[in-house]
Scaffold this motif. Structure first.
Motif, PDB file in Angstrom:
ATOM      1  N   TYR A  40       0.853  -1.187   0.000  1.00  0.00           N
ATOM      2  CA  TYR A  40       0.000   0.000   0.000  1.00  0.00           C
ATOM      3  C   TYR A  40       0.890   1.238   0.000  1.00  0.00           C
ATOM      4  O   TYR A  40       1.895   1.292   0.704  1.00  0.00           O
ATOM      5  CB  TYR A  40      -0.895   0.040   1.247  1.00  0.00           C
ATOM      6  CG  TYR A  40      -1.805  -1.161   1.403  1.00  0.00           C
ATOM      7  CD1 TYR A  40      -2.971  -1.286   0.660  1.00  0.00           C
ATOM      8  CD2 TYR A  40      -1.503  -2.170   2.316  1.00  0.00           C
ATOM      9  CE1 TYR A  40      -3.808  -2.383   0.812  1.00  0.00           C
ATOM     10  CE2 TYR A  40      -2.321  -3.265   2.478  1.00  0.00           C
ATOM     11  CZ  TYR A  40      -3.476  -3.373   1.721  1.00  0.00           C
ATOM     12  OH  TYR A  40      -4.300  -4.460   1.879  1.00  0.00           O
ATOM     13  N   TYR A  41       0.490   2.225  -0.799  1.00  0.00           N
ATOM     14  CA  TYR A  41       1.253   3.474  -0.849  1.00  0.00           C
ATOM     15  C   TYR A  41       0.274   4.640  -0.725  1.00  0.00           C
ATOM     16  O   TYR A  41      -0.641   4.788  -1.540  1.00  0.00           O
ATOM     17  CB  TYR A  41       2.042   3.573  -2.153  1.00  0.00           C
ATOM     18  CG  TYR A  41       2.966   4.769  -2.197  1.00  0.00           C
ATOM     19  CD1 TYR A  41       4.114   4.806  -1.418  1.00  0.00           C
ATOM     20  CD2 TYR A  41       2.686   5.864  -3.015  1.00  0.00           C
ATOM     21  CE1 TYR A  41       4.974   5.903  -1.449  1.00  0.00           C
ATOM     22  CE2 TYR A  41       3.540   6.967  -3.056  1.00  0.00           C
ATOM     23  CZ  TYR A  41       4.678   6.974  -2.268  1.00  0.00           C
ATOM     24  OH  TYR A  41       5.521   8.056  -2.296  1.00  0.00           O
ATOM     25  N   ILE A  42       0.481   5.448   0.314  1.00  0.00           N
ATOM     26  CA  ILE A  42      -0.375   6.601   0.580  1.00  0.00           C
ATOM     27  C   ILE A  42       0.510   7.843   0.565  1.00  0.00           C
ATOM     28  O   ILE A  42       1.560   7.856   1.213  1.00  0.00           O
ATOM     29  CB  ILE A  42      -1.064   6.458   1.958  1.00  0.00           C
ATOM     30  CG1 ILE A  42      -1.862   5.151   2.033  1.00  0.00           C
ATOM     31  CG2 ILE A  42      -1.969   7.654   2.251  1.00  0.00           C
ATOM     32  CD1 ILE A  42      -2.362   4.820   3.435  1.00  0.00           C
ATOM     33  N   TRP A  43       0.102   8.867  -0.147  1.00  0.00           N
ATOM     34  CA  TRP A  43       0.925  10.067  -0.196  1.00  0.00           C
ATOM     35  C   TRP A  43       0.070  11.321  -0.190  1.00  0.00           C
ATOM     36  O   TRP A  43      -1.139  11.292  -0.475  1.00  0.00           O
ATOM     37  CB  TRP A  43       1.845  10.044  -1.407  1.00  0.00           C
ATOM     38  CG  TRP A  43       1.187  10.375  -2.713  1.00  0.00           C
ATOM     39  CD1 TRP A  43       1.182  11.567  -3.355  1.00  0.00           C
ATOM     40  CD2 TRP A  43       0.439   9.485  -3.553  1.00  0.00           C
ATOM     41  NE1 TRP A  43       0.485  11.502  -4.539  1.00  0.00           N
ATOM     42  CE2 TRP A  43       0.015  10.216  -4.682  1.00  0.00           C
ATOM     43  CE3 TRP A  43       0.079   8.130  -3.456  1.00  0.00           C
ATOM     44  CZ2 TRP A  43      -0.740   9.661  -5.696  1.00  0.00           C
ATOM     45  CZ3 TRP A  43      -0.666   7.579  -4.472  1.00  0.00           C
ATOM     46  CH2 TRP A  43      -1.075   8.326  -5.576  1.00  0.00           C
ATOM     47  N   LEU A  44       0.716  12.425   0.122  1.00  0.00           N
ATOM     48  CA  LEU A  44       0.055  13.712   0.215  1.00  0.00           C
ATOM     49  C   LEU A  44       0.458  14.570  -0.977  1.00  0.00           C
ATOM     50  O   LEU A  44       1.641  14.884  -1.174  1.00  0.00           O
ATOM     51  CB  LEU A  44       0.447  14.408   1.522  1.00  0.00           C
ATOM     52  CG  LEU A  44      -0.343  15.648   1.933  1.00  0.00           C
ATOM     53  CD1 LEU A  44      -1.816  15.321   2.113  1.00  0.00           C
ATOM     54  CD2 LEU A  44       0.223  16.215   3.235  1.00  0.00           C
TER      55      LEU A  44
ATOM     56  N   GLN B 173       0.500  17.988  -3.511  1.00  0.00           N
ATOM     57  CA  GLN B 173       0.761  19.394  -3.246  1.00  0.00           C
ATOM     58  C   GLN B 173      -0.529  20.185  -3.023  1.00  0.00           C
ATOM     59  O   GLN B 173      -0.528  21.209  -2.337  1.00  0.00           O
ATOM     60  CB  GLN B 173       1.550  20.007  -4.415  1.00  0.00           C
ATOM     61  CG  GLN B 173       2.959  19.451  -4.567  1.00  0.00           C
ATOM     62  CD  GLN B 173       3.812  19.693  -3.341  1.00  0.00           C
ATOM     63  OE1 GLN B 173       3.847  20.801  -2.800  1.00  0.00           O
ATOM     64  NE2 GLN B 173       4.510  18.648  -2.883  1.00  0.00           N
ATOM     65  N   ASP B 174      -1.654  19.701  -3.574  1.00  0.00           N
ATOM     66  CA  ASP B 174      -2.933  20.387  -3.372  1.00  0.00           C
ATOM     67  C   ASP B 174      -3.647  19.905  -2.104  1.00  0.00           C
ATOM     68  O   ASP B 174      -4.827  20.154  -1.906  1.00  0.00           O
ATOM     69  CB  ASP B 174      -3.841  20.203  -4.590  1.00  0.00           C
ATOM     70  CG  ASP B 174      -4.223  18.738  -4.820  1.00  0.00           C
ATOM     71  OD1 ASP B 174      -3.765  17.874  -4.023  1.00  0.00           O
ATOM     72  OD2 ASP B 174      -4.956  18.454  -5.785  1.00  0.00           O
ATOM     73  N   HIS B 175      -2.921  19.143  -1.265  1.00  0.00           N
ATOM     74  CA  HIS B 175      -3.409  18.656   0.031  1.00  0.00           C
ATOM     75  C   HIS B 175      -4.366  17.458  -0.080  1.00  0.00           C
ATOM     76  O   HIS B 175      -4.909  17.013   0.928  1.00  0.00           O
ATOM     77  CB  HIS B 175      -4.096  19.771   0.837  1.00  0.00           C
ATOM     78  CG  HIS B 175      -3.257  20.984   1.028  1.00  0.00           C
ATOM     79  ND1 HIS B 175      -2.175  21.014   1.873  1.00  0.00           N
ATOM     80  CD2 HIS B 175      -3.320  22.213   0.445  1.00  0.00           C
ATOM     81  CE1 HIS B 175      -1.606  22.210   1.825  1.00  0.00           C
ATOM     82  NE2 HIS B 175      -2.281  22.963   0.956  1.00  0.00           N
ATOM     83  N   SER B 176      -4.565  16.949  -1.281  1.00  0.00           N
ATOM     84  CA  SER B 176      -5.370  15.740  -1.425  1.00  0.00           C
ATOM     85  C   SER B 176      -4.512  14.514  -1.121  1.00  0.00           C
ATOM     86  O   SER B 176      -3.283  14.580  -1.091  1.00  0.00           O
ATOM     87  CB  SER B 176      -5.938  15.639  -2.846  1.00  0.00           C
ATOM     88  OG  SER B 176      -4.885  15.533  -3.788  1.00  0.00           O
ATOM     89  N   VAL B 177      -5.172  13.391  -0.900  1.00  0.00           N
ATOM     90  CA  VAL B 177      -4.489  12.152  -0.533  1.00  0.00           C
ATOM     91  C   VAL B 177      -4.634  11.135  -1.656  1.00  0.00           C
ATOM     92  O   VAL B 177      -5.747  10.884  -2.143  1.00  0.00           O
ATOM     93  CB  VAL B 177      -5.051  11.572   0.781  1.00  0.00           C
ATOM     94  CG1 VAL B 177      -4.410  10.221   1.095  1.00  0.00           C
ATOM     95  CG2 VAL B 177      -4.838  12.545   1.922  1.00  0.00           C
ATOM     96  N   GLY B 178      -3.509  10.567  -2.080  1.00  0.00           N
ATOM     97  CA  GLY B 178      -3.526   9.501  -3.068  1.00  0.00           C
ATOM     98  C   GLY B 178      -3.265   8.156  -2.414  1.00  0.00           C
ATOM     99  O   GLY B 178      -2.496   8.059  -1.458  1.00  0.00           O
ATOM    100  N   ILE B 179      -3.926   7.107  -2.929  1.00  0.00           N
ATOM    101  CA  ILE B 179      -3.765   5.754  -2.359  1.00  0.00           C
ATOM    102  C   ILE B 179      -3.632   4.764  -3.504  1.00  0.00           C
ATOM    103  O   ILE B 179      -4.491   4.688  -4.388  1.00  0.00           O
ATOM    104  CB  ILE B 179      -4.962   5.349  -1.472  1.00  0.00           C
ATOM    105  CG1 ILE B 179      -5.213   6.382  -0.383  1.00  0.00           C
ATOM    106  CG2 ILE B 179      -4.713   3.966  -0.858  1.00  0.00           C
ATOM    107  CD1 ILE B 179      -6.440   6.076   0.475  1.00  0.00           C
ATOM    108  N   LEU B 180      -2.552   4.003  -3.478  1.00  0.00           N
ATOM    109  CA  LEU B 180      -2.324   2.954  -4.459  1.00  0.00           C
ATOM    110  C   LEU B 180      -2.170   1.613  -3.750  1.00  0.00           C
ATOM    111  O   LEU B 180      -1.757   1.544  -2.589  1.00  0.00           O
ATOM    112  CB  LEU B 180      -1.055   3.240  -5.270  1.00  0.00           C
ATOM    113  CG  LEU B 180      -1.043   4.508  -6.136  1.00  0.00           C
ATOM    114  CD1 LEU B 180       0.316   4.669  -6.794  1.00  0.00           C
ATOM    115  CD2 LEU B 180      -2.152   4.477  -7.173  1.00  0.00           C
TER     116      LEU B 180
END
Length: 471
Positions: free
Chosen positions: A288-292, A294-301
């Motif tokens: 699992y990869y979760i990142w922040l 630059q627009d403050h949204s959260v991505g999840i792969l």
């Protein structure tokens, strides 16, 4: 009851004595008038007094009781610890309370004690070939308990130094036993332990135990670092700012329950590339990869293990399908909550201050075995940082040996906090303390607080964080 025993000369049972027993070695030293009371089969008793001429009033020559079977007894005891009747049980021995001394107790099976097991003075020992299970073991430092099997003793206390351990947490013996078994020894309010009073209470069928409650339940934390388990910007940022994040590195990682976690804060890497705040987790099925962003949204792969990191965006995946992700994320926040709860309580500066004291530094130059301090129930030793002949670096640390034979290690192996490790009784090699094992974290806190008070008194220095290092 005595009529069901057979009374015979001690040497007549020579072929039945356990090989490792005192009686197997010295049975030939007794004459025909010195007797063993032999019982064939399982035996149940309300009480068994091992003092001379008490249980077998009409047979004062009895020196040994031999039960060829199991023995179940509510109260097993004797007052005179300079010498008493020996006891051999070829099966299991079960008792509610045992307080003995002055003889050999030899159990070929298991010994199970519902409440107190107490051995007193140095004229005796208990040998258990099977397992030993007792709610409370009261020791005086001289009586020996030898167990070939497994020991399960959640609570033990030493009457000489007054310290004990209850489910791994340090306690005082006065918290464990009723006030009736103690007495004031002198004008300094030093407290003594009365073995005779304990025996009397057991003989009368009274309990000497206080109503114990788990000390861990009395210290429930009021607040946690994370107030919610949502996967959002605030929690990701808090992860990158927690106590586990090193000062000199942009990442930290650990394993818990076979799940790998790695947290990265925003930084410029060695190649000049911008790296986002991110969290990587790996369980038995997925990466699992979760990142922040630059627009403050959260991505999840998510990627299935074994498929060469073929990532899929799981933003639209149902909550049911993301159960593994949610479980890993919740575990991560729980672990960091525990780290925040405990790791800030022992300051790096305090450990450095202690290790830099000249008297402590000199200990490392002494012969092996003379490298620490004994406070009556716990042993404190020290290791200065060094590089060995193979080029391996060993960080400085403080070691605390506890009354139950466990070790806690306080190690300066990073720049953010004092790392803590644990070594179980009768094992070798330190191990990480699970972030989920609050009992062990709490024990490490309490032992260090006692250690700090002892060292401040012994060294006559202030060991608070604002103390001048090396004073």
């Amino acid at each position: 009851m005595s009529s069901r025993f057979q009374f015979m000369p001690i040497n007549q049972l020579a072929d039945k004595y356990p090989e490792g027993s005192w009686w197997a070695r010295f049975h030939s030293d007794f004459d025909e008038n010195q007797l063993v009371a032999y019982y064939e089969g399982d035996l149940q008793l309300i009480s068994l007094d091992l003092d001379w001429e008490k249980f077998f009033v009409e047979q004062p020559e009895v020196l040994l009781i031999f039960i060829n079977g199991n023995l179940t007894v509510d109260r097993l005891y004797n007052q005179e610890t300079d010498g008493a009747i020996g006891l051999i049980v070829t099966g299991n021995l079960k008792a509610k309370n045992i307080a003995i001394g002055g003889q050999e107790l030899y159990i070929i099976g298991n010994l199970t004690v519902e409440q107190i097991l107490c051995g007193s003075y140095n004229h005796g020992e208990a040998i258990i070939e099977g397992d030993l299970n007792a709610a409370v073991l009261v020791e005086d430092g001289e009586y020996r308990f030898k167990t070939n099997g497994h020991q399960e003793i959640p609570c033990r206390a030493n009457v000489w130094d007054g310290d004990g351990v209850y489910k791994e947490l340090p306690i005082k013996i006065r918290e464990l036993l009723t006030d009736e078994v103690f007495f004031d020894m002198d004008e300094d309010d030093e407290v003594g332990f009365s073995f005779g009073t304990l025996v009397q209470m057991i003989e009368e069928g009274r309990s000497a135990l206080k109503n114990m409650t788990d000390p861990l339940l009395q210290q429930a934390p009021q607040t946690f670092y994370f107030s919610s388990s949502t996967i959002h910007e605030e929690n990701i940022l808090k992860l990158t700012q927690c106590i586990l994040m090193p000062i000199a590195s942009p990442t930290f990682d650990f394993e818990e329950q076979d799940i790998l976690f790695k947290v990265q804060k925003e930084h410029i890497d060695a190649d000049g590339e911008q790296r986002d705040c991110s969290v990587y987790m790996k369980d038995s099925q997925y990466h699992y990869y979760i990142w922040l962003e630059q627009d403050h949204s959260v991505g999840i792969l998510r990627s299935i293990i074994g498929e060469d990191f073929d990532w899929e965006d799981v933003a639209g995946v149902s909550d049911e399908q993301l159960a593994g992700l949610v479980s890993c994320w919740t575990l991560l926040l729980t672990c960091v909550n525990m780290a925040e709860l405990y790791l800030r309580n022992i300051e790096v500066e305090v450990v450095q201050n202690i290790l830099q004291q000249p008297v402590i530094q000199a200990l490392s130059q002494e012969d092996e075995g003379d490298d620490g301090y004994w406070d009556g129930s716990k042993y404190y030793s020290f290791r200065q940082a060094y590089t060995d002949a193979d080029g391996d670096y060993w960080p400085a640390r403080i070691e605390i040996a506890t009354p139950d034979g466990a070790y806690y290690f306080y190690t300066l192996d990073n720049d953010s906090y004092v790392s803590r490790y644990y070594q179980p009784p009768n094992e070798y090699g330190s191990q990480d303390i699970s972030y989920l094992n609050r009992r062990r974290w709490e024990a490490s806190e309490q032992y260090f607080e006692r250690f700090k008070k002892f060292m401040a008194s012994r060294l006559d220095v202030d060991l608070e964080v604002d103390a001048e290092v090396g004073m």
